[in-house]
Design an enzyme around this catalytic site. Structure first.
Site, mmCIF file in Angstrom:
data_model
loop_
_atom_site.group_PDB
_atom_site.id
_atom_site.type_symbol
_atom_site.label_atom_id
_atom_site.label_comp_id
_atom_site.label_asym_id
_atom_site.label_seq_id
_atom_site.Cartn_x
_atom_site.Cartn_y
_atom_site.Cartn_z
ATOM 1 N N THR A 1 0.995 -1.322 0.030
ATOM 2 C CA THR A 1 -0.137 -0.069 -0.063
ATOM 3 C C THR A 1 1.053 1.424 0.137
ATOM 4 O OG1 THR A 1 -1.730 -1.152 1.316
ATOM 5 C CG2 THR A 1 -1.644 1.442 1.579
ATOM 6 N N SER B 1 1.332 -7.351 -1.282
ATOM 7 C CA SER B 1 2.098 -8.391 -0.570
ATOM 8 C C SER B 1 1.444 -9.606 -0.370
ATOM 9 C CB SER B 1 2.438 -7.982 0.912
ATOM 10 O OG SER B 1 1.537 -7.945 1.719
ATOM 11 N N THR C 1 1.514 -4.572 4.150
ATOM 12 C CA THR C 1 1.188 -5.160 5.266
ATOM 13 C C THR C 1 0.719 -6.345 5.515
ATOM 14 O OG1 THR C 1 -1.090 -4.041 5.504
ATOM 15 C CG2 THR C 1 0.882 -2.659 6.265
ATOM 16 N N ASP C 2 -0.130 -7.043 4.768
ATOM 17 C CA ASP C 2 -1.002 -8.122 4.577
ATOM 18 C C ASP C 2 -0.090 -9.482 4.929
ATOM 19 O OD1 ASP C 2 -3.159 -6.625 4.078
ATOM 20 O OD2 ASP C 2 -3.348 -7.325 1.942
HETATM 21 N N1 ASP Z 1 -2.842 -5.310 0.250
HETATM 22 C C1 ASP Z 1 -1.815 -4.555 0.832
HETATM 23 C C2 ASP Z 1 -0.614 -5.416 0.844
HETATM 24 O O1 ASP Z 1 -0.055 -6.132 1.574
HETATM 25 C C3 ASP Z 1 -2.028 -4.002 1.963
HETATM 26 C C4 ASP Z 1 -1.127 -2.901 2.606
HETATM 27 O O2 ASP Z 1 0.047 -2.981 2.285
HETATM 28 O O3 ASP Z 1 -1.251 -2.441 3.690
HETATM 29 O O4 ASP Z 1 0.217 -5.345 -0.089
#
Ligand code: ASP
Length: 338
Positions: A12, A54, A85-86
């Site tokens: 993100t 991710s 973050t995922d």
């Molecule tokens: N879908 C995103 C990822 O994990 C979520 C994030 O980065 O907060 O790449």
């Protein structure tokens, strides 16, 4: 001035808004352009490895990240990896086993909102990450929402708030307040890093639900060397459904069963109830104790790439790495007493 390598992988933090949702598009130089003042505290070079949500990260990506850090290890004082973050907690756990005893900081960060949004956590997370990368913060950790969390202890516990990560069964290493690192726990520092690139990805996870039978477990054992069973409470499997026999049969065929718990805090203790006791005493099933599921999976991938000898697997599994489990939990100490 300290030299830090910024390694971009997407997420993100680097995402742009498209007609079909957020897609990682910014590279690490573009990310840096949002925090120009950072040049006052360290010298930064950039590498862009991937531009991935991710969700798409795999163990092969972990190997590429490890190779990148290994190749540049001597040229920098610290490393900042931006990541979605995922699956950040999985990557942090994997890197903790694949790069052990690093005296230099390897900081993972990301964000819940893209860096170009008016309201975003990206800039503060990135600034904090660089600050921590210039400190004596050995090993792999996540810096997020001003918290510093050990790589083996992190879990994504909020899907939307800035406070996305928690440290599980272990204190936060510290916090960043007004640009200063306040340290609560000082990790042990290795002399030199030890890198491991091989992983055995034939490791899977099954979440137990009431009323289930052994079919899914049989399927997973047929395809994997180890299956982690996320069971209930302190741990056990239902008496109905054939789980005990299933684990016994596959153990004879050289597969490993590891019991952990769906409960986020305080971990397993398989010896407490009969539903877990017999697995441990009769079948020698391993248990996660206070480790996170992310760490258990990554540790097994790391161990099973080196050996499949049951005795060695057990010893290595119960040997703490990067404070992934409390040392009182070991194979001699089946029920941890105060
Ligand atoms: N879908 C995103 C990822 O994990 C979520 C994030 O980065 O907060 O790449």
């Amino acid at each position: 001035m300290k030299r830090i390598l910024l390694i971009g992988t997407g997420g993100t933090i680097a995402s742009e808004l498209t007609d079909s949702g957020l897609v990682p598009g910014l590279n690490s130089e573009q990310l840096l352009s949002y925090i120009p003042d950072i040049g006052r505290i360290c010298h930064i070079d950039c590498i862009q490895l991937f531009a991935l949500d991710s969700t798409n990260i795999t163990p092969e990506h972990w190997q590429i990240i490890v190779r990148c850090i290994r190749e540049h290890y001597d040229d920098y004082d610290g490393f900042v990896l931006t990541h979605g973050t995922d699956t950040l907690a999985y990557t942090a756990a994997a890197l903790s086993y694949m790069i052990q005893d690093s005296p230099k900081p390897i900081i993972l960060t990301g964000a819940q909102k893209p860096i170009h949004f008016d309201s975003t956590d990206s800039k503060m997370n990135l600034m904090d990450a660089f600050l921590c990368a210039t400190e004596e913060l050995p090993g792999v950790s996540i810096v997020f929402d001003h918290k510093i969390i050990l790589g083996t202890r992190a879990k994504k516990t909020r899907s939307k708030s800035f406070s996305a990560f928690s440290s599980i069964n272990y204190p936060e290493l510290g916090v960043v307040r007004d640009g200063t690192l306040l340290r609560f726990v000082r990790q042990e520092c290795g002399q030199a890093p030890v890198f491991y690139e091989s992983l055995n990805t034939a490791v899977s996870l099954m979440k137990l639900v009431p009323g289930m039978n052994r079919d899914v477990l049989d399927f997973l054992f047929a395809k994997n060397d180890a299956v982690v069973v996320e069971s209930f409470g302190v741990g056990g499997v239902p008496e109905a459904g054939g789980f005990y026999d299933c684990i016994e049969e596959w153990k004879k065929r050289g597969r490993f069963a590891i019991l952990t718990t769906q409960v986020e805090n305080e971990g397993s203790d398989l010896g407490v109830y009969h539903v877990g006791y017999r697995l441990k005493r009769n079948l020698g099933v391993l248990e996660a104790y206070d480790m996170t599921t992310e760490a258990v999976l990554a540790k097994l991938m790391w161990i099973l790439a080196q050996t499949k000898d049951p005795e060695k697997v057990m010893n290595q599994f119960y040997t703490p790495v990067a404070m992934d489990m409390f040392p009182c939990f070991n194979s001699q100490n089946l029920a941890c007493k105060d």
